[in-house]
Scaffold this motif. Sequence first.
Motif, mmCIF file in Angstrom:
data_model
loop_
_atom_site.group_PDB
_atom_site.id
_atom_site.type_symbol
_atom_site.label_atom_id
_atom_site.label_comp_id
_atom_site.label_asym_id
_atom_site.label_seq_id
_atom_site.Cartn_x
_atom_site.Cartn_y
_atom_site.Cartn_z
ATOM 1 N N VAL A 196 0.646 -1.126 -0.261
ATOM 2 C CA VAL A 196 0.377 0.080 0.180
ATOM 3 C C VAL A 196 0.981 1.192 -0.341
ATOM 4 N N SER A 197 0.908 2.197 -0.984
ATOM 5 C CA SER A 197 1.802 2.638 -1.261
ATOM 6 C C SER A 197 1.039 4.899 -1.652
ATOM 7 N N TRP A 198 0.063 5.267 0.437
ATOM 8 C CA TRP A 198 -0.281 5.916 0.179
ATOM 9 C C TRP A 198 0.317 6.789 0.643
ATOM 10 N N ARG A 199 -0.096 8.265 0.270
ATOM 11 C CA ARG A 199 0.612 9.264 1.412
ATOM 12 C C ARG A 199 -0.802 9.610 2.635
ATOM 13 N N GLY A 200 -0.616 10.629 3.118
ATOM 14 C CA GLY A 200 -1.436 12.057 4.553
ATOM 15 C C GLY A 200 -2.900 11.838 4.351
ATOM 16 N N PRO A 201 -3.156 12.340 2.930
ATOM 17 C CA PRO A 201 -4.322 12.606 2.367
ATOM 18 C C PRO A 201 -5.484 11.493 2.644
ATOM 19 N N MET A 202 -5.120 10.098 2.316
ATOM 20 C CA MET A 202 -5.626 9.211 1.932
ATOM 21 C C MET A 202 -5.384 8.109 3.049
ATOM 22 N N LEU A 203 -4.482 8.033 4.336
ATOM 23 C CA LEU A 203 -4.010 7.974 5.323
ATOM 24 C C LEU A 203 -4.839 7.962 6.059
ATOM 25 N N HIS A 204 -5.760 9.805 6.364
ATOM 26 C CA HIS A 204 -6.390 9.695 7.051
ATOM 27 C C HIS A 204 -7.841 9.480 6.962
ATOM 28 N N ARG A 205 -8.207 9.847 5.163
ATOM 29 C CA ARG A 205 -9.922 8.532 4.891
ATOM 30 C C ARG A 205 -9.731 8.137 5.487
ATOM 31 N N THR A 206 -9.035 7.266 4.917
ATOM 32 C CA THR A 206 -8.944 5.703 5.334
ATOM 33 C C THR A 206 -9.524 4.921 7.024
ATOM 34 N N LEU A 207 -8.514 5.270 7.620
ATOM 35 C CA LEU A 207 -9.164 6.282 9.449
ATOM 36 C C LEU A 207 -9.813 6.263 9.939
ATOM 37 N N GLU A 208 -10.675 7.520 9.072
ATOM 38 C CA GLU A 208 -11.463 7.955 9.192
ATOM 39 C C GLU A 208 -12.967 7.017 8.905
ATOM 40 N N GLN A 209 -12.498 6.764 8.150
ATOM 41 C CA GLN A 209 -13.963 5.371 7.603
ATOM 42 C C GLN A 209 -13.613 4.378 8.347
ATOM 43 N N PHE A 210 -12.598 3.784 8.933
ATOM 44 C CA PHE A 210 -12.252 2.931 10.069
ATOM 45 C C PHE A 210 -13.251 2.982 11.120
ATOM 46 N N LEU A 211 -13.230 4.252 11.473
ATOM 47 C CA LEU A 211 -13.077 4.765 12.700
ATOM 48 C C LEU A 211 -15.215 5.397 12.511
ATOM 49 N N ARG A 212 -15.470 5.536 11.315
ATOM 50 C CA ARG A 212 -17.464 6.383 11.003
ATOM 51 C C ARG A 212 -18.037 5.164 9.880
ATOM 52 N N ASP A 213 -17.530 4.669 9.936
ATOM 53 C CA ASP A 213 -18.308 3.760 8.619
ATOM 54 C C ASP A 213 -17.920 2.250 8.497
ATOM 55 N N VAL A 214 -16.874 1.684 9.891
ATOM 56 C CA VAL A 214 -16.875 0.361 10.571
ATOM 57 C C VAL A 214 -17.734 0.241 11.781
ATOM 58 N N TRP A 215 -18.634 -0.861 11.443
ATOM 59 C CA TRP A 215 -19.683 -0.717 13.024
ATOM 60 C C TRP A 215 -19.289 -1.751 13.600
ATOM 61 N N TRP A 216 -18.832 -0.798 15.068
ATOM 62 C CA TRP A 216 -18.116 -2.079 15.725
ATOM 63 C C TRP A 216 -19.008 -2.743 17.465
#
Length: 367
Positions: A196-216
Motif C-alpha cells: 500500500v503506497s499511500w500518502r497523508g490525505p489517503m491515510l487520514h481518510r482510511t482511518l476516518e472510514q475505519f472509525l466512522r463506517d465500520v459498525w463496531w
Amino acid sequence: MTPEAAGSADDRLLRALAHVQDPEIRRPLTELGMISRAEIDGGVARVQVKLTVAHCPAADRIRDDVRAAASAAEGVDEVELDVTVMEPAERKALVERLKSSRPMQFGPDTLTRIIAVTSGKGGVGKSTVTANLAATLARRGQRVGLIDADVHGYSIPAILGLEARPTRVGELMMPPQIHGISVVSIGMFVEGNQSVSWRGPMLHRTLEQFLRDVWWGDLDTLVIDMPPGTGDVAISLGQLLPHADVVVVTTPQKSAADVAERSALVARQTGQRVIGVVENMTGLRQPDGSAIEVFGSGGGDEVAQRLGVPVLARIPLAVEVRSGGDSGNPVALHDSPASQPFTDMADALSDSRKSMRGKSLPFSTDR
C-alpha cells in the motif's frame, strides 16, 4: 405465570426470537427488522428471516440460532424457516437506523476505552503485543475491537489467523471476528501480499472510514495497532482520537528506547494520555532460570522514567510468542508462562483506567 408464557402463541414466538442476535451487528434480529414473519399454526412455527445481504457470511449461524430459538418456544413442535434477503430500501433503512443510534461512536463521551499501541521504530514487536493484548482482554469477556492502523506494514490479520473480509451492508462495514475480537485492517482490502503506497490525505481518510463506517457495536475496548514512528498516521489518530490512552512498546536496547520516547511525545502533543511502557524481548530465558540479554537491558525503565509512567509488562523472548504469531494462534489465547506477561499487562491497564467520576453519560433524564 412467567412473561414467556403470557400472551398469544405468536407473541411467545417473537419473544423467543428476540434473543437471537446478528453475529456481526450484535443486535437482536427482531430489532433490526430481520424477522418479517413469525407465527405458530397447529404447533408449526413459520419464521421468515431477511438477511442484510446476499451471501451473508453469518447466514448459517443465524439460521441455526433462529431454528433453535423457535424450537424452544412453547407450543412449537416443528419449525419451517424461510430465509431471504432484504430489499435495497429495507437495507437502507437499517443502515440509517444504526447510524442514527451512534453518530459519534468514539467521540469524547464514549464509554469505550481506546488504547493505541505505538513504538518509535519497527521490529520491536508492537503488532505482536497489540494482538496478544486484544486476545487477553477478549478472553476476560470484554467486547474488543482491533484496528490495524499500520497501513504500510499491516500484519494483524496474519498474527490472528484471520482470512475473512468485512461484510458491506449499505454504507456500513461489519468487521469479521476471530478469537472474540472484531478486526479491521487494510490488509483485508488488498489482494495477496500487495503493498500500500499511500500518502497523508489517503491515510487520514482510511482511518476516518475505519472509525466512522465500520459498525463496531458496543465495545468495552478498542485497541489500535499504530504504525512505527511519528508520521502522518500518528498525527491523524491524535486528531481523530485525542482522548485515547497510549502504550509505548520498546526493546531493552538504548537506541530503541530513545526513538520510542519520541512517539510518546507526539501522542502527548495531540492530547492523548501516555499510560505506560511495555518492554518487549527483555531476555532469553535459559533452562537454569537465567536470561541472556540479547538486546541489552534497561531500555524500558529508561523510557518509563523519562515519560513519568510505569512499565506495564516485560515480555521475554520466547519461541511460543513467535510461533503463535506465525500460526495465527496468539500465545495469549492459552495459559502458559509465555502468556503471563500479557496477563500482567492487562492487569496493569485495568488499574490505570480513568475514573468515570464526574463523566457525563450519554443519556438524558428529560422526558
